[in-house]
Design a protein around this motif. Structure first.
Motif, PDB file in Angstrom:
ATOM      1  N   GLU A 157       0.823  -1.199   0.000  1.00  0.00           N
ATOM      2  CA  GLU A 157       0.000   0.000   0.000  1.00  0.00           C
ATOM      3  C   GLU A 157       0.862   1.255   0.000  1.00  0.00           C
ATOM      4  O   GLU A 157       0.552   2.232  -0.684  1.00  0.00           O
ATOM      5  N   GLU A 158       1.943   1.225   0.764  1.00  0.00           N
ATOM      6  CA  GLU A 158       2.884   2.348   0.818  1.00  0.00           C
ATOM      7  C   GLU A 158       4.160   1.965   0.062  1.00  0.00           C
ATOM      8  O   GLU A 158       4.527   0.793   0.009  1.00  0.00           O
ATOM      9  N   ALA A 196      -6.046 -16.296  -0.190  1.00  0.00           N
ATOM     10  CA  ALA A 196      -6.493 -15.505   0.962  1.00  0.00           C
ATOM     11  C   ALA A 196      -6.038 -14.051   0.892  1.00  0.00           C
ATOM     12  O   ALA A 196      -6.470 -13.228   1.713  1.00  0.00           O
ATOM     13  N   ILE A 197      -5.175 -13.706  -0.069  1.00  0.00           N
ATOM     14  CA  ILE A 197      -4.593 -12.362  -0.102  1.00  0.00           C
ATOM     15  C   ILE A 197      -5.632 -11.255  -0.270  1.00  0.00           C
ATOM     16  O   ILE A 197      -5.608 -10.264   0.490  1.00  0.00           O
ATOM     17  N   SER A 202      -8.112  -6.389   1.993  1.00  0.00           N
ATOM     18  CA  SER A 202      -9.335  -5.601   2.134  1.00  0.00           C
ATOM     19  C   SER A 202      -9.687  -5.350   3.595  1.00  0.00           C
ATOM     20  O   SER A 202     -10.207  -4.282   3.944  1.00  0.00           O
ATOM     21  N   LYS A 203      -9.400  -6.327   4.456  1.00  0.00           N
ATOM     22  CA  LYS A 203      -9.730  -6.200   5.875  1.00  0.00           C
ATOM     23  C   LYS A 203      -8.605  -5.571   6.690  1.00  0.00           C
ATOM     24  O   LYS A 203      -8.752  -5.397   7.904  1.00  0.00           O
ATOM     25  N   GLY A 204      -7.489  -5.240   6.043  1.00  0.00           N
ATOM     26  CA  GLY A 204      -6.390  -4.619   6.757  1.00  0.00           C
ATOM     27  C   GLY A 204      -5.563  -5.568   7.590  1.00  0.00           C
ATOM     28  O   GLY A 204      -4.768  -5.138   8.431  1.00  0.00           O
ATOM     29  N   GLU A 223      -5.555  -3.553  -8.044  1.00  0.00           N
ATOM     30  CA  GLU A 223      -6.669  -2.729  -7.576  1.00  0.00           C
ATOM     31  C   GLU A 223      -6.659  -2.582  -6.055  1.00  0.00           C
ATOM     32  O   GLU A 223      -7.377  -1.740  -5.505  1.00  0.00           O
ATOM     33  N   LEU A 224      -5.825  -3.388  -5.382  1.00  0.00           N
ATOM     34  CA  LEU A 224      -5.794  -3.394  -3.926  1.00  0.00           C
ATOM     35  C   LEU A 224      -4.583  -2.682  -3.353  1.00  0.00           C
ATOM     36  O   LEU A 224      -4.638  -2.176  -2.229  1.00  0.00           O
ATOM     37  N   VAL A 225      -3.483  -2.663  -4.093  1.00  0.00           N
ATOM     38  CA  VAL A 225      -2.285  -1.920  -3.688  1.00  0.00           C
ATOM     39  C   VAL A 225      -1.775  -1.155  -4.903  1.00  0.00           C
ATOM     40  O   VAL A 225      -2.061  -1.517  -6.045  1.00  0.00           O
TER      41      VAL A 225
END
Length: 349
Positions: A157-158, A196-197, A202-204, A223-225
């Motif tokens: 994410e970062e 499971a990724i 999504s749930k942090g 789309e998630l990171v």
């Protein structure tokens, strides 16, 4: 659950026709193949399905593969190998490290910065299976082939632009060796299978993961990171070992001619073909991230050298663990590196 009718024999009609000596060649076989990837992922779509079609064509329709993707027959990915061993299914494919510590010698190929060319590394892994691991690691199975995926990288994410950026990150890892690596590099590792990724992100539960580019589209990772960290230089940060095994009794029950057809599509031929598919799909996976405007970070060799130094304790610990088990870990590393270099030269020539 017991293995279902795996051989469909035409014995009755053969006997009625007075055919005796060639009865084995009057048998058909439908093999149930179970694995965890979704059917749209590159391996099922571009490797497993064509492999089954080749077997069917070569056998005149007598040898068929029945595909069960995405754990369709139940259980969890770490249970796949035992499903094949126990005859619940005939064939299974899984990441070796989903069963931590069970196949210790195989972990040599998962050590940090061991892998160079993924196809050469797959051929090296397959040769070590044939030389040693088939007996010392996989004696409960008939191994069809082993291979590795392309260069593993970090998706987060970062942005991760230097070693220090790993501090405070919670990253998914696929195997105990890679989790040990993530921990040594400063992150908090969370072990989980690939399916499971998306939910974990999504749930942090995690804020990043390590996987190769090839499989990112199948879980819509870009789309998630939005940050992706690659490593410059000839070696990859890591790879994961993958193996396809067959129930021993199911293999031995095949008629001789069908077993020969299966053998011809197994071993080094399978290792090279399947690893090539994974390598070929790295570029399209990366292109999706580029087209999405995501941040692609490539660490230069000077920065990578810092990561290599930081990762060395992972290798040292593994060698010590192997020594405690009576396994010469350093000899395995030396042999793996030797074979990777030999296979790289062979493919280049």
């Amino acid at each position: 659950m017991k293995r279902r009718d795996f051989l469909k024999t035409t014995a009755a009609s053969a006997l009625a026709a007075g055919v005796g000596p060639n009865l084995a060649f009057a048998q058909d076989a439908t093999l149930r193949f179970h694995q965890f990837l979704p059917p749209v992922a590159p391996l099922p779509a571009a490797a497993f399905k064509p492999w089954g079609e080749r077997l069917e064509a070569a056998s005149g329709g007598r040898l068929r593969i029945q595909h069960f993707d995405a754990m369709a027959l139940g259980g969890r990915p770490p249970e796949l190998l035992d499903q094949a061993r126990d005859g619940v299914v005939d064939i299974a494919m899984s990441v070796v490290g989903y069963t931590p510590g069970r196949f210790p010698r195989t972990e040599v190929f998962e050590l940090p910065f061991i892998m160079k060319d993924s196809i050469a590394t797959s051929l090296a892994f397959q040769q070590m299976i044939e030389e040693d691991f088939a007996e010392s690691e996989y004696g409960d199975f008939k191994v069809l082939a082993g291979w590795v995926h392309g260069a593993g990288l970090i998706h987060s994410e970062e942005p991760i632009t230097r070693l220090e950026d790993m501090a405070g990150k919670t990253l998914r890892g696929p195997t105990r060796i890679i989790n040990d690596l993530l921990s040594e590099l400063g992150a908090e590792p969370v072990g989980m299978p690939l399916p499971a990724i998306p939910e974990a992100l999504s749930k942090g539960v995690i804020n990043g993961t390590v996987i190769p580019w090839e499989v990112t589209p199948s879980i819509r990772l870009t789309e998630l990171v939005s940050n992706h960290t690659e490593f410059g230089g000839p070696e990859a940060l890591y790879t994961a070992t993958i193996i396809m095994v067959m129930n021993k009794s199911a293999y031995e029950a095949l008629p001789d001619d069908l077993r020969e057809i299966l053998d011809a599509e197994s071993g080094a031929a399978m290792a090279q073909a399947f690893s090539q598919v994974m390598f070929d799909y790295d570029a399209p996976g990366r292109e999706i991230a580029v087209n999405a405007g995501n941040n692609i970070i490539t660490l230069d060799e000077a920065e990578v050298a810092r990561w290599k130094e930081a990762a060395q304790p992972v290798i040292d610990r593994w060698v010590a663990e192997m020594d405690a088990k009576g396994i010469d870990g350093q000899a395995l590393i030396d042999r793996a590196k030797q074979l990777i270099d030999e296979k790289t030269a062979m493919l280049a020539g």
